[in-house]
Design a protein around this motif. Structure first.
Motif, PDB file in Angstrom:
ATOM      1  N   TRP A  14     -11.406 -19.480  -0.087  1.00 56.26           N
ATOM      2  CA  TRP A  14     -11.386 -20.681   0.735  1.00 56.26           C
ATOM      3  C   TRP A  14     -10.803 -20.440   2.121  1.00 56.26           C
ATOM      4  CZ3 TRP A  14      -9.371 -24.482  -3.590  1.00 56.26           C
ATOM      5  CH2 TRP A  14     -10.447 -24.841  -4.393  1.00 56.26           C
ATOM      6  N   THR A  15     -10.603 -19.201   2.484  1.00 60.24           N
ATOM      7  CA  THR A  15     -10.067 -18.897   3.813  1.00 60.24           C
ATOM      8  C   THR A  15     -10.665 -17.591   4.303  1.00 60.24           C
ATOM      9  OG1 THR A  15      -8.032 -18.582   5.101  1.00 60.24           O
ATOM     10  CG2 THR A  15      -8.092 -17.646   2.892  1.00 60.24           C
ATOM     11  N   PHE A  16     -10.768 -17.436   5.594  1.00 58.12           N
ATOM     12  CA  PHE A  16     -11.278 -16.211   6.193  1.00 58.12           C
ATOM     13  C   PHE A  16     -10.065 -15.375   6.582  1.00 58.12           C
ATOM     14  CE2 PHE A  16     -14.405 -14.364   9.552  1.00 58.12           C
ATOM     15  CZ  PHE A  16     -14.570 -13.248   8.746  1.00 58.12           C
ATOM     16  N   HIS A  17      -9.680 -14.458   5.695  1.00 54.47           N
ATOM     17  CA  HIS A  17      -8.440 -13.709   5.889  1.00 54.47           C
ATOM     18  C   HIS A  17      -8.530 -12.849   7.144  1.00 54.47           C
ATOM     19  CE1 HIS A  17      -4.992 -11.160   4.938  1.00 54.47           C
ATOM     20  NE2 HIS A  17      -4.620 -12.100   4.107  1.00 54.47           N
ATOM     21  N   PRO A  18      -7.428 -12.746   7.905  1.00 54.61           N
ATOM     22  CA  PRO A  18      -7.434 -11.928   9.132  1.00 54.61           C
ATOM     23  C   PRO A  18      -7.852 -10.482   8.899  1.00 54.61           C
ATOM     24  CG  PRO A  18      -5.481 -13.297   9.074  1.00 54.61           C
ATOM     25  CD  PRO A  18      -6.161 -13.476   7.749  1.00 54.61           C
ATOM     26  N   VAL A  19      -7.471  -9.886   7.764  1.00 56.59           N
ATOM     27  CA  VAL A  19      -7.854  -8.497   7.480  1.00 56.59           C
ATOM     28  C   VAL A  19      -9.366  -8.382   7.350  1.00 56.59           C
ATOM     29  CG1 VAL A  19      -7.736  -6.627   5.779  1.00 56.59           C
ATOM     30  CG2 VAL A  19      -5.671  -7.886   6.400  1.00 56.59           C
ATOM     31  N   SER A  20      -9.975  -9.340   6.671  1.00 52.36           N
ATOM     32  CA  SER A  20     -11.433  -9.341   6.535  1.00 52.36           C
ATOM     33  C   SER A  20     -12.105  -9.519   7.888  1.00 52.36           C
ATOM     34  CB  SER A  20     -11.862 -10.458   5.581  1.00 52.36           C
ATOM     35  OG  SER A  20     -13.263 -10.514   5.471  1.00 52.36           O
ATOM     36  N   SER A  71      -3.766 -26.228 -16.392  1.00 48.94           N
ATOM     37  CA  SER A  71      -4.219 -26.922 -17.605  1.00 48.94           C
ATOM     38  C   SER A  71      -5.377 -27.869 -17.308  1.00 48.94           C
ATOM     39  CB  SER A  71      -3.052 -27.687 -18.232  1.00 48.94           C
ATOM     40  OG  SER A  71      -2.489 -28.594 -17.288  1.00 48.94           O
ATOM     41  N   GLU A  72      -5.502 -28.303 -16.061  1.00 50.23           N
ATOM     42  CA  GLU A  72      -6.625 -29.145 -15.634  1.00 50.23           C
ATOM     43  C   GLU A  72      -7.173 -28.609 -14.317  1.00 50.23           C
ATOM     44  OE1 GLU A  72      -5.650 -33.044 -13.909  1.00 50.23           O
ATOM     45  OE2 GLU A  72      -3.558 -32.616 -14.461  1.00 50.23           O
ATOM     46  N   PRO A  73      -8.464 -28.836 -14.033  1.00 50.42           N
ATOM     47  CA  PRO A  73      -9.067 -28.269 -12.819  1.00 50.42           C
ATOM     48  C   PRO A  73      -8.380 -28.747 -11.551  1.00 50.42           C
ATOM     49  CG  PRO A  73     -10.754 -29.094 -14.315  1.00 50.42           C
ATOM     50  CD  PRO A  73      -9.440 -29.572 -14.849  1.00 50.42           C
ATOM     51  N   TRP A  74      -8.284 -27.837 -10.597  1.00 47.78           N
ATOM     52  CA  TRP A  74      -7.677 -28.157  -9.306  1.00 47.78           C
ATOM     53  C   TRP A  74      -8.620 -29.003  -8.476  1.00 47.78           C
ATOM     54  CZ3 TRP A  74      -3.094 -27.858  -6.961  1.00 47.78           C
ATOM     55  CH2 TRP A  74      -3.054 -27.967  -5.567  1.00 47.78           C
ATOM     56  N   SER A  75      -8.108 -30.095  -7.944  1.00 50.86           N
ATOM     57  CA  SER A  75      -8.919 -30.958  -7.077  1.00 50.86           C
ATOM     58  C   SER A  75      -8.125 -31.414  -5.864  1.00 50.86           C
ATOM     59  CB  SER A  75      -9.410 -32.187  -7.859  1.00 50.86           C
ATOM     60  OG  SER A  75      -8.313 -32.938  -8.359  1.00 50.86           O
ATOM     61  N   GLY A  76      -7.014 -30.731  -5.607  1.00 55.48           N
ATOM     62  CA  GLY A  76      -6.153 -31.118  -4.496  1.00 55.48           C
ATOM     63  C   GLY A  76      -6.546 -30.456  -3.197  1.00 55.48           C
ATOM     64  N   LYS A  77      -5.648 -30.569  -2.220  1.00 54.51           N
ATOM     65  CA  LYS A  77      -5.884 -29.970  -0.911  1.00 54.51           C
ATOM     66  C   LYS A  77      -5.601 -28.477  -0.964  1.00 54.51           C
ATOM     67  CE  LYS A  77      -4.629 -34.203   1.558  1.00 54.51           C
ATOM     68  NZ  LYS A  77      -3.719 -34.811   2.572  1.00 54.51           N
ATOM     69  N   ARG A  78      -5.930 -27.788   0.124  1.00 59.84           N
ATOM     70  CA  ARG A  78      -5.777 -26.334   0.160  1.00 59.84           C
ATOM     71  C   ARG A  78      -4.528 -25.882   0.904  1.00 59.84           C
ATOM     72  NH1 ARG A  78     -12.074 -24.973   1.770  1.00 59.84           N
ATOM     73  NH2 ARG A  78     -13.035 -26.107   0.047  1.00 59.84           N
ATOM     74  N   SER A  79      -3.758 -26.802   1.408  1.00 59.91           N
ATOM     75  CA  SER A  79      -2.558 -26.402   2.154  1.00 59.91           C
ATOM     76  C   SER A  79      -1.371 -27.237   1.709  1.00 59.91           C
ATOM     77  CB  SER A  79      -2.784 -26.564   3.657  1.00 59.91           C
ATOM     78  OG  SER A  79      -3.079 -27.905   3.966  1.00 59.91           O
TER      79      SER A  79
END
Length: 242
Positions: free
Chosen positions: A7-13, A172-180
């Protein structure tokens, strides 16, 4: 690395991809100096493409795997870098140029540096869940429970991989929150540890997420480094606790 959603474009990549493109330009520039022709000449560019087609072809898997943040991308990168060096040395034998030789030496050093950087970055816990994605049972024989707080939602789970820079958590349940700004809390041996991170990767079913630290210590809690020291004292390693 598992086949995760990044979900992010890492600086190394990003920087490695830019370096691959610059290496191709370096190869074209060498051919331009040899032929004494401007490198923007269409006829010259077509000839270079026909002569060096295998080098340009080898850059495609390297670019794709680096874009996908895959650990195996280091092998594609190493192959591409080796071809660039080989073709450059061949050009120097045919037409020696001191400037090209100095640039080639710098290029070799940078290639080795990027290879080590790619190997280190994509082997970190945030890019490695440490369990098969299609595993039916919950991973890890020894479960270290964690709680994630994102906005007004709370998730329960346990660690499956960790290092000094982040963790991978099975929920235990799928993640549906924010990314930060995800707060991670661990109660271990009567002590409360807390960190703040951002979600970098996730499994396709969203039951596993990789967190990269933004702050290793949450207010009112012990730091992540202190918890790592405790794990080391107990001899706990993610691979050994599978």
């Amino acid at each position: 690395m598992n086949n995760l959603k990044v979900w992010t474009f890492h600086p190394v990549s990003r920087n490695s991809i830019f370096y691959v493109l610059l290496s191709l330009f370096f190869l074209v520039l060498q051919k331009s100096v040899q032929a004494n022709l401007p490198f923007l000449n269409q006829v010259f560019l077509k000839k270079v493409l026909m002569d060096e087609w295998f080098v340009f072809l080898s850059s495609l898997p390297a670019l794709w795997l680096l874009l996908r943040h895959r650990l195996v991308g280091k092998y594609a990168f190493a192959l591409f870098g080796s071809l660039i060096v080989f073709r450059s040395l061949e050009s120097l034998v045919l037409n020696f140029n001191k400037v090209i030789m100095v640039i080639l030496f710098i290029q070799i050093c940078l290639s080795y540096l990027f290879y080590q950087l790619i190997s280190w970055t994509f082997s970190r816990s945030i890019f490695n869940s440490n369990y098969p994605i299609d595993q039916l049972n919950q991973p890890m024989s020894l479960k270290i429970p964690v709680r994630l707080v994102c906005a007004d939602r709370t998730y329960e789970g346990h660690l499956t991989n960790w290092d000094k820079y982040g963790v991978f958590v099975h929920l235990s349940e799928p993640w549906s929150g924010k990314r930060s700004d995800v707060k991670l809390e661990i109660i271990f041996r009567g002590h409360e540890f807390g960190c703040v991170g951002k979600v970098v990767t996730a499994t396709w079913d969203h039951h596993g997420i990789g967190l990269e630290w933004k702050e290793k210590k949450k207010t009112g809690h012990l730091s992540w480094d202190a918890l790592i020291e405790l794990f080391e004292d107990f001899g706990w390693d993610p691979q050994l606790l599978r």
